[in-house]
Design a protein around this motif. Structure first.
Motif, PDB file in Angstrom:
ATOM      1  N   VAL A   2       6.023   2.594  -0.222  1.00  0.00           N
ATOM      2  CA  VAL A   2       4.912   1.697   0.095  1.00  0.00           C
ATOM      3  C   VAL A   2       5.200   0.939   1.387  1.00  0.00           C
ATOM      4  CG1 VAL A   2       4.298   1.390  -2.342  1.00  0.00           C
ATOM      5  CG2 VAL A   2       5.874  -0.220  -1.255  1.00  0.00           C
ATOM      6  N   LYS A  13      -2.745   7.300  -2.937  1.00  0.00           N
ATOM      7  CA  LYS A  13      -2.128   5.977  -2.829  1.00  0.00           C
ATOM      8  C   LYS A  13      -3.024   4.865  -3.380  1.00  0.00           C
ATOM      9  CE  LYS A  13      -1.591   7.468   1.290  1.00  0.00           C
ATOM     10  NZ  LYS A  13      -1.375   8.908   1.042  1.00  0.00           N
ATOM     11  N   TYR A  54       0.842  -1.200   0.000  1.00  0.00           N
ATOM     12  CA  TYR A  54       0.000   0.000   0.000  1.00  0.00           C
ATOM     13  C   TYR A  54       0.872   1.243   0.000  1.00  0.00           C
ATOM     14  CZ  TYR A  54      -3.251   3.613   1.564  1.00  0.00           C
ATOM     15  OH  TYR A  54      -3.996   4.763   1.662  1.00  0.00           O
ATOM     16  N   GLY A  55       0.551   2.188  -0.879  1.00  0.00           N
ATOM     17  CA  GLY A  55       1.290   3.441  -0.904  1.00  0.00           C
ATOM     18  C   GLY A  55       1.383   4.021  -2.297  1.00  0.00           C
ATOM     19  N   ASP A  56       2.458   4.784  -2.524  1.00  0.00           N
ATOM     20  CA  ASP A  56       2.721   5.403  -3.824  1.00  0.00           C
ATOM     21  C   ASP A  56       3.652   4.476  -4.599  1.00  0.00           C
ATOM     22  OD1 ASP A  56       3.204   7.002  -5.990  1.00  0.00           O
ATOM     23  OD2 ASP A  56       4.444   8.458  -4.919  1.00  0.00           O
ATOM     24  N   HIS A  57       3.091   3.676  -5.481  1.00  0.00           N
ATOM     25  CA  HIS A  57       3.876   2.657  -6.176  1.00  0.00           C
ATOM     26  C   HIS A  57       4.833   3.263  -7.203  1.00  0.00           C
ATOM     27  CE1 HIS A  57       1.664  -0.784  -4.465  1.00  0.00           C
ATOM     28  NE2 HIS A  57       0.659   0.076  -4.426  1.00  0.00           N
ATOM     29  N   ASP A  60       0.138   5.541   6.537  1.00  0.00           N
ATOM     30  CA  ASP A  60       0.352   6.500   5.449  1.00  0.00           C
ATOM     31  C   ASP A  60       1.837   6.568   5.084  1.00  0.00           C
ATOM     32  OD1 ASP A  60       0.341   8.509   3.627  1.00  0.00           O
ATOM     33  OD2 ASP A  60      -0.735   9.950   4.872  1.00  0.00           O
ATOM     34  N   GLU A  88      -6.886   4.455  -3.156  1.00  0.00           N
ATOM     35  CA  GLU A  88      -7.267   4.947  -1.835  1.00  0.00           C
ATOM     36  C   GLU A  88      -8.701   5.482  -1.855  1.00  0.00           C
ATOM     37  OE1 GLU A  88      -5.663   8.379   1.310  1.00  0.00           O
ATOM     38  OE2 GLU A  88      -4.617   8.007  -0.587  1.00  0.00           O
ATOM     39  N   ASN A  90      -5.916   4.995   4.753  1.00  0.00           N
ATOM     40  CA  ASN A  90      -4.756   5.183   5.620  1.00  0.00           C
ATOM     41  C   ASN A  90      -5.043   4.666   7.025  1.00  0.00           C
ATOM     42  OD1 ASN A  90      -3.308   6.447   3.572  1.00  0.00           O
ATOM     43  ND2 ASN A  90      -3.920   8.507   4.201  1.00  0.00           N
TER      44      ASN A  90
END
Length: 201
Positions: free
Chosen positions: A129, A163, A121-124, A156, A182, A151
């Motif tokens: 992440v 995300k 999970y996150g900004d790939h 986060d 998200e 989140n």
């Protein structure tokens, strides 16, 4: 004249038995915003990605994740769909695959247990992440996985950035991946296997 059949298939909504030796040919592929409401059809905006899809065809099989990273983003902030017209043997078919899903051709029969292999999970794009594999595995309920992508649930890893949750999983021997942004809800459901019980007379 041979009469062909046009079938609209939605990946992961069921199963489709196909002859393994039938040749696969990609006829056309479009990616972008395709409104479900016919009244909004004029708002559709897509790009031709036929060459990109054809380039992924290997040994008569096709496997690719449907993402903006692969095809570009013809209409930001709208959910997109990959629309592929293809020919299997002498039969023409059409398949619609939502953004974030995995396209498999020929479409396999999905059966067997649902297993989460990896989840992040996150900004790939930047690599910021969190590994949330264990958290997601714990949410599998038999043949179903359903999780709200927030989140609050996963933390986060990239503050101020939109995300996504990406899950690599398998159904039986078939490996797949799904991405949900998200604020959305990731849902994976394994189709029910046909009953082999013979009704009592």
């Amino acid at each position: 004249m041979l009469r062909t059949t046009l079938a609209v298939l939605l990946l992961l909504s069921g199963s489709w038995g196909l002859a393994a030796d039938a040749p696969l040919e990609i006829l056309e592929a479009q990616y972008g915003y395709l409104p479900k409401d016919e009244a909004k059809a004029a708002q559709a905006k897509t790009v031709d990605v036929t060459a990109k899809v054809k380039s992924q065809l290997k040994d008569g099989h096709l496997r690719l994740e449907v993402t903006n990273a692969r095809f570009g983003d013809p209409l930001p902030n709208y959910g997109k769909t990959l629309r592929v017209s293809y020919k299997l043997g002498e039969t023409e078919r059409l398949i619609l695959v939502p953004e974030g899903e995995t396209l498999l051709l020929p479409v396999p029969v999905l059966k067997g247990p649902l297993k989460v292999r990896k989840a992040a999970y996150g900004d790939h794009d930047s690599g910021s992440v969190y590994d949330v594999t264990d958290d997601v595995k714990a949410l599998v309920n038999g043949r179903t996985l359903k999780v709200e992508v927030t989140n609050d649930r996963f933390g986060d890893p990239a503050s101020g950035v939109f995300k996504a949750l990406r899950v690599e999983y398998s159904i039986g021997e078939i490996e797949l991946a799904k991405t949900t942004y998200e604020g959305g809800t990731l849902v994976i459901e394994v189709p029910e296997e046909p009953s082999t019980t013979t009704p009592a007379k």
